[in-house]
Design a protein around this motif. Structure first.
Motif, short mmCIF file in Angstrom:
data_model
loop_
_atom_site.label_atom_id
_atom_site.label_comp_id
_atom_site.label_asym_id
_atom_site.label_seq_id
_atom_site.Cartn_x
_atom_site.Cartn_y
_atom_site.Cartn_z
N UNK A 168 5.05 -1.34 -18.72
CA UNK A 168 6.29 -1.30 -19.47
C UNK A 168 7.44 -1.73 -18.54
N UNK A 169 8.29 -2.66 -18.97
CA UNK A 169 9.35 -3.15 -18.08
C UNK A 169 10.44 -2.13 -17.76
N UNK A 170 10.56 -1.08 -18.55
CA UNK A 170 11.57 -0.06 -18.30
C UNK A 170 11.02 1.10 -17.47
N UNK A 171 9.88 1.65 -17.89
CA UNK A 171 9.33 2.82 -17.21
C UNK A 171 8.36 2.48 -16.09
N UNK A 224 0.81 -1.22 0.00
CA UNK A 224 0.00 0.00 0.00
C UNK A 224 0.85 1.27 0.00
N UNK A 225 2.11 1.12 -0.27
CA UNK A 225 3.01 2.28 -0.30
C UNK A 225 3.03 2.96 -1.66
N UNK A 226 2.51 2.29 -2.70
CA UNK A 226 2.47 2.89 -4.03
C UNK A 226 3.84 3.11 -4.63
N UNK A 227 4.79 2.24 -4.27
CA UNK A 227 6.17 2.40 -4.72
C UNK A 227 6.69 1.10 -5.32
N UNK A 228 7.28 1.21 -6.50
CA UNK A 228 8.01 0.08 -7.09
C UNK A 228 9.50 0.43 -7.04
N UNK A 229 10.29 -0.50 -6.53
CA UNK A 229 11.74 -0.29 -6.41
C UNK A 229 12.44 -1.07 -7.50
N UNK A 281 -3.30 -6.70 -8.10
CA UNK A 281 -3.53 -5.75 -7.00
C UNK A 281 -4.55 -6.27 -5.99
N UNK A 282 -4.83 -7.58 -6.03
CA UNK A 282 -5.80 -8.16 -5.11
C UNK A 282 -7.21 -8.23 -5.67
N UNK A 283 -7.42 -7.56 -6.79
CA UNK A 283 -8.73 -7.61 -7.43
C UNK A 283 -8.72 -8.70 -8.50
N UNK A 284 -9.69 -8.66 -9.42
CA UNK A 284 -9.72 -9.59 -10.54
C UNK A 284 -8.95 -9.04 -11.75
N UNK A 285 -8.30 -7.90 -11.57
CA UNK A 285 -7.62 -7.25 -12.70
C UNK A 285 -6.13 -7.55 -12.71
N UNK A 286 -5.61 -7.84 -13.91
CA UNK A 286 -4.17 -7.88 -14.13
C UNK A 286 -3.82 -6.65 -14.95
N UNK A 340 18.18 1.32 -7.63
CA UNK A 340 18.50 2.14 -8.79
C UNK A 340 17.58 3.35 -8.82
N UNK A 341 16.29 3.12 -8.57
CA UNK A 341 15.31 4.22 -8.53
C UNK A 341 14.00 3.69 -7.96
N UNK A 342 13.09 4.62 -7.70
CA UNK A 342 11.74 4.28 -7.27
C UNK A 342 10.74 4.92 -8.22
N UNK A 343 9.65 4.19 -8.48
CA UNK A 343 8.60 4.67 -9.35
C UNK A 343 7.27 4.54 -8.60
N UNK A 344 6.42 5.55 -8.75
CA UNK A 344 5.12 5.53 -8.08
C UNK A 344 4.05 4.90 -8.96
N UNK A 345 3.05 4.28 -8.34
CA UNK A 345 1.89 3.75 -9.06
C UNK A 345 0.67 3.88 -8.17
N UNK A 346 -0.50 3.85 -8.78
CA UNK A 346 -1.76 3.96 -8.04
C UNK A 346 -2.25 2.58 -7.60
#
Length: 245
Positions: A147-150, A100-105, A138-143, A115-121
């Motif tokens: 993009x693997x880079x951005x 629930x931090x909304x952060x990908x490392x 994300x725990x729902x029925x959605x996948x 290397x960096x952190x990226x935010x997501x909803x």
């Protein structure tokens, strides 16, 4: 003298009363020790290294394991406030998402340095690499496709089983154009066609769950070049090398 109809009926009833042998859905090939302090959130085997991401605030880690022995060869702790979730390798880096931090490392694969952190909803649960894209739950029925880079969102699909949305999709593994997923709070692993989101098979792994105070099944890693997988659970004492039928 009995009529032919009666003989047929007797044969049918006898066949119905005879126990039918069913082949187990999962065949255990090997048992490997697993650190019971590891609250497993992500598992992936690449180039002979078993990468594992673990969760819980103040206890989350990124690890490199020996897939033959389960020995932890390398480990880095996440900041106390982050709750680690799924992981996946992309070339020389590893993405590790948070709940629930909304952060990908993004980490260096060799050193585990950030290397960096990226935010997501929204929430982060599972993550895997499907050829030229990432797939995230994300725990729902959605996948969600990214993009693997951005790490930017590029699309999504709703997962259904027998026409009904299937929620609680957790740890993911991408194999041969399909997505395998743990279903949280169950002993099930499902196989999904990401083109339309339909579940193509469901596997019951309840026979693997250890006795005692352990958490749920979670963690799927395909063994490259084979039809085998490594599976485990949160705080489980064992990683199982298995084949599905």
């Amino acid at each position: 003298m009995r009529s032919p109809v009666w003989l047929v009926l007797v044969a049918v009833l006898a066949a119905c009363s005879t126990p039918q042998e069913t082949k187990p859905q999962v065949e255990v090939l090997q048992k490997i020790p697993h650190d019971t302090t590891a609250f497993t959130q992500g598992l992936e085997l690449v180039d002979g290294v078993l990468y594992e991401g673990t969760g819980l605030e103040g206890e989350s880690t990124m690890r490199a394991l020996d897939p033959a022995t389960g020995e932890v060869r390398q480990k880095v702790d996440l900041p106390q406030e982050l709750f680690g979730e799924g992981i996946t390798v992309v070339d020389d880096t590893i993405w590790q998402i948070t709940w629930r931090n909304g952060v990908a490392i993004e980490r260096d694969r060799k050193t585990f340095d950030e290397v960096r952190r990226v935010s997501y909803d929204g929430e982060g649960w599972g993550l895997c690499r499907d050829q030229s894209r990432l797939v995230m739950s994300d725990g729902s029925a959605k996948l969600t496709f990214r993009d693997p880079k951005s790490f930017a969102e590029t699309g999504s699909v709703q997962v259904t089983r027998d026409g009904t949305p299937l929620t609680q999709l957790n740890e993911l593994e991408c194999v041969g154009g399909e997505v395998w997923a743990n279903v949280w709070k169950t002993d099930e692993i499902v196989r999904i066609d990401p083109a339309d989101g339909k579940v193509t098979n469901t596997y019951d792994l309840s026979s693997l769950k250890p006795q005692g105070d352990v958490d749920v099944l979670n963690g799927i890693a395909h063994v490259p070049g084979t039809d085998e997988f490594l599976v485990t659970g949160k705080n489980w004492p064992t990683i199982f090398r298995v084949r599905f039928h």
